[in-house]
Design an enzyme around this catalytic site. Structure first.
Site, PDB file in Angstrom:
ATOM      1  N   CYS A   1      51.147  17.558  24.273  1.00 27.73           N
ATOM      2  CA  CYS A   1      50.153  16.951  23.368  1.00 27.73           C
ATOM      3  C   CYS A   1      48.721  17.328  23.737  1.00 27.73           C
ATOM      4  CB  CYS A   1      50.297  15.436  23.347  1.00 27.73           C
ATOM      5  SG  CYS A   1      51.919  14.895  22.845  1.00 27.73           S
TER       6      CYS A   1
ATOM      7  N   HIS B   1      44.098  11.616  20.559  1.00 29.40           N
ATOM      8  CA  HIS B   1      45.458  12.072  20.240  1.00 29.40           C
ATOM      9  C   HIS B   1      46.208  10.935  19.548  1.00 29.40           C
ATOM     10  CE1 HIS B   1      49.389  13.644  20.382  1.00 29.40           C
ATOM     11  NE2 HIS B   1      49.806  12.857  21.350  1.00 29.40           N
TER      12      HIS B   1
ATOM     13  N   ASN C   1      53.154  11.336  15.609  1.00 23.51           N
ATOM     14  CA  ASN C   1      52.633  12.101  16.743  1.00 23.51           C
ATOM     15  C   ASN C   1      53.042  13.575  16.547  1.00 23.51           C
ATOM     16  OD1 ASN C   1      52.136  13.350  19.171  1.00 23.51           O
ATOM     17  ND2 ASN C   1      53.093  11.789  20.449  1.00 23.51           N
TER      18      ASN C   1
HETATM   19  N1  ACO Z   1      63.164   0.342  16.511  1.00 18.74           N
HETATM   20  C1  ACO Z   1      63.480  -0.911  16.942  1.00 18.74           C
HETATM   21  N2  ACO Z   1      63.464  -1.251  18.241  1.00 18.74           N
HETATM   22  C2  ACO Z   1      63.114  -0.317  19.130  1.00 18.74           C
HETATM   23  C3  ACO Z   1      62.792   0.996  18.750  1.00 18.74           C
HETATM   24  C4  ACO Z   1      62.819   1.301  17.382  1.00 18.74           C
HETATM   25  N3  ACO Z   1      62.505   2.520  16.907  1.00 18.74           N
HETATM   26  N4  ACO Z   1      62.480   1.702  19.854  1.00 18.74           N
HETATM   27  C5  ACO Z   1      62.608   0.881  20.910  1.00 18.74           C
HETATM   28  N5  ACO Z   1      63.003  -0.342  20.464  1.00 18.74           N
HETATM   29  C6  ACO Z   1      63.263  -1.548  21.253  1.00 18.74           C
HETATM   30  C7  ACO Z   1      63.686  -1.239  22.680  1.00 18.74           C
HETATM   31  O1  ACO Z   1      65.057  -0.974  22.737  1.00 18.74           O
HETATM   32  C8  ACO Z   1      63.289  -2.501  23.387  1.00 18.74           C
HETATM   33  O2  ACO Z   1      64.294  -3.461  23.148  1.00 18.74           O
HETATM   34  P1  ACO Z   1      64.727  -4.509  24.315  1.00 18.74           P
HETATM   35  O3  ACO Z   1      63.485  -5.297  24.625  1.00 18.74           O
HETATM   36  O4  ACO Z   1      65.810  -5.299  23.667  1.00 18.74           O
HETATM   37  O5  ACO Z   1      65.163  -3.651  25.463  1.00 18.74           O
HETATM   38  C9  ACO Z   1      62.019  -2.966  22.646  1.00 18.74           C
HETATM   39  O6  ACO Z   1      62.057  -2.270  21.376  1.00 18.74           O
HETATM   40  C10 ACO Z   1      60.755  -2.648  23.366  1.00 18.74           C
HETATM   41  O7  ACO Z   1      60.789  -1.300  23.835  1.00 18.74           O
HETATM   42  P2  ACO Z   1      59.578  -0.635  24.567  1.00 18.74           P
HETATM   43  O8  ACO Z   1      59.908   0.801  24.901  1.00 18.74           O
HETATM   44  O9  ACO Z   1      59.121  -1.524  25.678  1.00 18.74           O
HETATM   45  O10 ACO Z   1      58.486  -0.666  23.387  1.00 18.74           O
HETATM   46  P3  ACO Z   1      56.962  -0.368  23.432  1.00 18.74           P
HETATM   47  O11 ACO Z   1      56.222  -1.490  22.871  1.00 18.74           O
HETATM   48  O12 ACO Z   1      56.511   0.182  24.775  1.00 18.74           O
HETATM   49  O13 ACO Z   1      56.840   0.845  22.366  1.00 18.74           O
HETATM   50  C11 ACO Z   1      56.577   3.247  22.370  1.00 18.74           C
HETATM   51  C12 ACO Z   1      57.532   2.064  22.600  1.00 18.74           C
HETATM   52  C13 ACO Z   1      56.186   3.231  20.906  1.00 18.74           C
HETATM   53  C14 ACO Z   1      57.309   4.534  22.702  1.00 18.74           C
HETATM   54  C15 ACO Z   1      55.315   3.078  23.259  1.00 18.74           C
HETATM   55  O14 ACO Z   1      55.704   2.725  24.567  1.00 18.74           O
HETATM   56  C16 ACO Z   1      54.458   4.331  23.333  1.00 18.74           C
HETATM   57  O15 ACO Z   1      53.826   4.711  22.369  1.00 18.74           O
HETATM   58  N6  ACO Z   1      54.367   4.971  24.518  1.00 18.74           N
HETATM   59  C17 ACO Z   1      53.457   6.101  24.768  1.00 18.74           C
HETATM   60  C18 ACO Z   1      53.967   7.369  24.173  1.00 18.74           C
HETATM   61  C19 ACO Z   1      52.999   8.517  24.472  1.00 18.74           C
HETATM   62  O16 ACO Z   1      51.795   8.344  24.550  1.00 18.74           O
HETATM   63  N7  ACO Z   1      53.512   9.717  24.693  1.00 18.74           N
HETATM   64  C20 ACO Z   1      52.667  10.823  25.086  1.00 18.74           C
HETATM   65  C21 ACO Z   1      52.690  11.947  24.149  1.00 18.74           C
HETATM   66  S1  ACO Z   1      54.312  12.579  23.787  1.00 18.74           S
HETATM   67  C22 ACO Z   1      54.343  14.273  24.282  1.00 18.74           C
HETATM   68  O17 ACO Z   1      53.588  14.737  25.086  1.00 18.74           O
HETATM   69  C23 ACO Z   1      55.448  15.154  23.697  1.00 18.74           C
END
Ligand code: ACO
Length: 327
Positions: free
Chosen positions: A113, A254, A284
């Protein structure tokens, strides 16, 4: 002193739109979860026959057209991507050929990214040193091809597309790319990675039957590091350029998660109406995220001559970086 200046922008995205409601039919998710947790409503997804160059070449052509530059005048093509058309040759050479940049150097770089900012940093050095007069920098991805469509924690996040800028030198004082800051921490590489297909896990029947070819991400752990790194590196460029937060006309972060964008905006004390957000429409798009934002803002006439534009990105590697541009 010669500085690199952005003289044209362009973008290219797939026609196909995949909405959160479409995703509800594919994995156990909901429009409500995706919208509230990420800010994404829809994303563009390539058709089976489409590859990176199908979006990168139109993005490059549009940027060249805006700049009033012919392909043969380009002497450097850098494509930032983790989704090249093929492992080799570089997609940049395919773009070089299709735009007729017949005397240009061309290569790809991989910084996920943050890739566009890394490529911009390299191109800036070529322009400032006089090694290139006109550089074309593209950030593009087709991450939909590397998603595990059974993994709801990743498949809802990403979109496909490409953005491009043309850089040329300017002697005008205090104009163009004022600063680029780039960082990495490979010890955190396993937070976001795609292990299969390289020399560690080369192509084999077993590899393709495993889940190694697909993106894996520990999103929750990544989130906090992303907020901290984006704020720190943005501050670093502002400090080095001697610019105050309230002088920034546009902050382009980003587009990984709306909550990350909001948290970084608050830390930088930049008001919401000066932060550009299009994650709701594109998701993204990794290396394409910042150049797509730049092109949308630029074509909408929202960036004016003399405006300060701050961009920062974060991604796999881990890598992160920022740039400050006087338009
Ligand atoms: N739909 C429904 N529920 C979901 C989904 C979905 N699509 N995805 C995850 N959940 C659930 C999980 O299973 C979890 O359930 P549980 O509590 O029963 O275990 C719950 O939602 C919470 O999951 P988290 O992973 O803690 O959710 P979070 O609020 O952290 O959001 C996300 C996840 C969107 C991925 C976030 O953490 C994020 O944006 N992280 C940063 C990503 C990033 O910046 N990446 C860098 C660039 S990528 C690259 O370089 C290629």
């Amino acid at each position: 002193m010669t500085r690199a200046r952005i003289v044209g922008t362009g973008m290219g995205v797939p026609d196909r739109v995949l909405t959160n409601l479409d995703l509800e039919k594919i994995v156990d998710t909901s429009d409500e979860w995706i919208t509230t947790r990420t800010g994404i409503r829809e994303r563009r997804v390539a058709a089976p026959h489409e590859s990176l160059s199908d979006f990168a070449v139109p993005a490059a052509r549009r940027a060249l057209e805006m700049a009033g530059v012919k392909g043969h005048e380009v002497d450097l093509v850098i494509c930032a991507t983790v989704c090249p058309d093929m492992p080799f040759p570089a997609t940049a050479t395919m773009i070089q050929d299709r735009i007729g940049a017949d005397s240009a150097a061309a290569f790809d770089i991989s910084a996920a990214c943050t890739g566009f900012l890394y490529a911009l940093g390299i191109a800036r050095q070529f322009i400032e040193s006089g090694a290139a007069k006109t550089a074309l920098v593209i950030g593009g991805e087709v991450l939909s091809k590397y998603l595990d469509w059974n993994d709801r924690s990743t498949c809802v996040l990403f979109g496909d597309g490409a953005g491009a800028v043309v850089l040329q030198g300017t002697e005008e004082e205090d104009r163009g790319l004022l600063d680029v800051a780039l960082h990495s921490d490979g010890s955190l590489g396993e937070l976001i990675f795609r292990p299969g297909g390289g020399s560690l896990h080369p192509p084999s029947k077993e590899m393709y039957e495993s889940n190694l070819p697909f993106i894996k991400m520990r999103g929750h752990e990544t989130f906090k590091i992303a907020v901290r790194s984006l704020a720190e590196v943005s501050n670093e460029t502002l400090r080095r350029a001697g610019v105050a937060h309230d002088e920034v006309a546009w902050f382009i972060p980003h587009q990984a998660n709306r909550r990350i964008i909001d948290a970084v905006g608050q830390r930088l004390d930049i008001p919401e109406d000066r932060i550009y957000v299009n994650i709701d429409r594109f998701g993204n798009t990794s290396a394409a995220s910042i150049p797509i934002c730049l092109d949308e803002l630029n074509r909408a006439g929202k960036i004016h001559e003399g405006d300060l534009v701050l961009c920062s990105a974060f991604g796999a590697g881990l890598t992160w970086g920022a740039c400050l541009v006087r338009w």
